[in-house]
Enzyme design. Structure first.
Site, PDB file in Angstrom:
ATOM      1  N   ALA A  87     -20.211 -40.728  50.369  1.00 48.27           N
ATOM      2  CA  ALA A  87     -21.645 -40.437  50.359  1.00 48.27           C
ATOM      3  C   ALA A  87     -21.881 -39.156  49.564  1.00 48.27           C
ATOM      4  O   ALA A  87     -20.935 -38.441  49.239  1.00 48.27           O
ATOM      5  CB  ALA A  87     -22.143 -40.267  51.792  1.00 48.27           C
TER       6      ALA A  87
ATOM      7  N   GLN B 233     -22.846 -36.163  50.266  1.00 53.13           N
ATOM      8  CA  GLN B 233     -22.229 -34.938  50.800  1.00 53.13           C
ATOM      9  C   GLN B 233     -20.848 -35.243  51.397  1.00 53.13           C
ATOM     10  O   GLN B 233     -20.491 -34.727  52.459  1.00 53.13           O
ATOM     11  CB  GLN B 233     -23.153 -34.297  51.840  1.00 53.13           C
ATOM     12  CG  GLN B 233     -24.306 -33.505  51.223  1.00 53.13           C
ATOM     13  CD  GLN B 233     -23.835 -32.294  50.433  1.00 53.13           C
ATOM     14  OE1 GLN B 233     -22.837 -31.665  50.761  1.00 53.13           O
ATOM     15  NE2 GLN B 233     -24.558 -31.954  49.375  1.00 53.13           N
ATOM     16  N   SER B 234     -20.072 -36.063  50.732  1.00 54.02           N
ATOM     17  CA  SER B 234     -18.758 -36.452  51.244  1.00 54.02           C
ATOM     18  C   SER B 234     -17.800 -35.258  51.311  1.00 54.02           C
ATOM     19  O   SER B 234     -17.522 -34.607  50.294  1.00 54.02           O
ATOM     20  CB  SER B 234     -18.163 -37.527  50.335  1.00 54.02           C
ATOM     21  OG  SER B 234     -16.793 -37.721  50.635  1.00 54.02           O
ATOM     22  N   ASN B 235     -17.290 -35.006  52.507  1.00 55.51           N
ATOM     23  CA  ASN B 235     -16.256 -33.979  52.666  1.00 55.51           C
ATOM     24  C   ASN B 235     -14.924 -34.472  52.108  1.00 55.51           C
ATOM     25  O   ASN B 235     -14.116 -33.703  51.612  1.00 55.51           O
ATOM     26  CB  ASN B 235     -16.079 -33.630  54.141  1.00 55.51           C
ATOM     27  CG  ASN B 235     -17.372 -33.147  54.748  1.00 55.51           C
ATOM     28  OD1 ASN B 235     -17.922 -32.149  54.299  1.00 55.51           O
ATOM     29  ND2 ASN B 235     -17.867 -33.849  55.758  1.00 55.51           N
TER      30      ASN B 235
ATOM     31  N   CYS C  45     -14.518 -36.461  49.524  1.00 50.10           N
ATOM     32  CA  CYS C  45     -14.506 -36.319  48.067  1.00 50.10           C
ATOM     33  C   CYS C  45     -14.252 -34.871  47.662  1.00 50.10           C
ATOM     34  O   CYS C  45     -13.474 -34.598  46.746  1.00 50.10           O
ATOM     35  CB  CYS C  45     -15.827 -36.822  47.480  1.00 50.10           C
ATOM     36  SG  CYS C  45     -15.960 -38.630  47.529  1.00 50.10           S
TER      37      CYS C  45
END
Ligand SMILES: *Cc1c(COP(=O)(O)O)cnc(C)c1O
Length: 334
Positions: free
Chosen positions: A87, A89-91, A93
């Site tokens: 998503a 705000q992917s942590n 990624c």
């Protein structure tokens, strides 16, 4: 037929786990400490916290542990690029981008969103780490990998959340880690559960280390109607992970406890999440995130209030990270 057993057959399941290749990325062991003021305020069970928000890589989080195993696998395969997705705000990624920096690999991220108007939180950190971002709501990992290959790169695809039979090894090993750290006998471990890797791993590790407390996942994405689907996903992943390493344990859906009551829309911030973030910040000076740990800790607070635990219980809340998302959602928290 040989009279002698091969060396493999003598390995205990924990030895099978411990010999899996990994690259060092995280500061381990992460600390465990008591939440003294919060426990006193709540006047319920004793609360402790496991600080996987302090794994150290570009503001830390649970994906750093998984990436230790995933990137070790990638490096065996002569690749030069890691591709993953998440998503906006992917942590996961963001930690993948940082791990690639450290390992000298290219990183391509598929963020399932339109490009944002403001570069904030995890997106800022992705870019600081030099990741190449694909903004798209329709593309998938395979199409990004194909394009990368056509451009002359050698890509390795990490699934959403790093949750496959390699990433899950990390949380099996994290249970071995806490058994060596423990001064307390926890009756429950509570944490945010979303793409199955963390919970499958913890449950594998709890079986291997004979931990006798309960492992309680607070579902972030799957609601009541998807409970069966998620339980199946958890047990399938645990079985696949164990057969990959030759551990002789098996799992069914009954081995998993998931509370789906708080999964009211992914990344939707309501009173539950907001109150939990403020409570933890103001009682303990610890920053939760609005999407995962805020929801999970909010769920735990709600369960305490509803009498789900006794005063003798000792609960370990596993902080899985996500702090950078606070900066992208600040307006909704105050
Ligand atoms: C990804 C993530 C989780 C969920 O972990 P899974 O292994 O996907 O279940 C929890 N908390 C944070 C902060 C995360 O980034």
């Amino acid at each position: 037929m040989s009279y002698f057993k091969t060396q493999e057959e003598f390995l205990t399941d924990i030895e099978c786990l411990e010999r899996q290749p990994r690259v060092p990325l995280a500061f381990l062991p992460t600390p465990i400490h008591e939440l003294k003021r919060a426990s006193k305020t709540l006047n319920g069970p004793k609360l402790f916290i496991k600080r996987d928000d302090q794994t150290g890589l570009a503001l830390g989080g649970n994906k750093t542990r998984k990436l230790e195993y995933l990137l070790a696998d990638a490096l065996k395969k002569d690749v030069d690029t890691i591709i993953t997705a998440g998503a906006i705000q992917s942590n996961h990624c963001r930690q993948t981008a940082a791990a690639c920096s450290k390992m000298g690999l290219r990183c391509e991220l598929l963020l399932k969103s339109k490009p944002p108007e403001e570069i904030q939180g995890n997106v800022l950190l992705d870019l600081l780490c030099g990741a190449h971002i694909h903004w798209s709501e329709t593309e998938d990992l395979q199409s990004i990998a194909k394009k990368s290959q056509e451009a002359g790169h050698k890509p390795y695809v990490v699934p959403y959340g790093g949750s496959n039979e390699i990433g899950a090894l990390a949380y099996a090993n994290a249970m071995v880690e806490i058994q060596q750290q423990l001064k307390e006998n926890f009756t429950h471990i509570v944490f945010a559960s979303c793409s199955a890797g963390t919970q499958s791993g913890l449950v594998i590790g709890s079986k291997l280390t004979k931990f006798d407390g309960k492992i309680v996942g607070i579902s972030i994405e799957y609601g009541k109607e998807d409970q069966g689907y998620y339980l199946k996903m958890l047990s399938d992943l645990a079985n696949l992970t164990c057969s990959r390493i030759g551990a002789k344990v098996t799992f069914t859906m009954d081995d998993f406890i998931v509370n789906t009551e708080y999964a009211k829309g992914y990344a939707v911030i309501g009173d539950l999440e907001r109150d939990a973030v403020l409570f933890m910040a103001r009682q303990e000076g610890i920053l939760l995130d609005p999407v995962y740990t805020g929801r999970a800790f909010g769920g735990l607070l709600d369960m305490i209030e509803k009498g789900a635990f006794s005063k003798d219980d000792k609960i370990l809340f596993w902080h899985t990270g996500g702090t950078p998302a606070l900066f992208a959602r600040g307006k909704e928290l105050l």
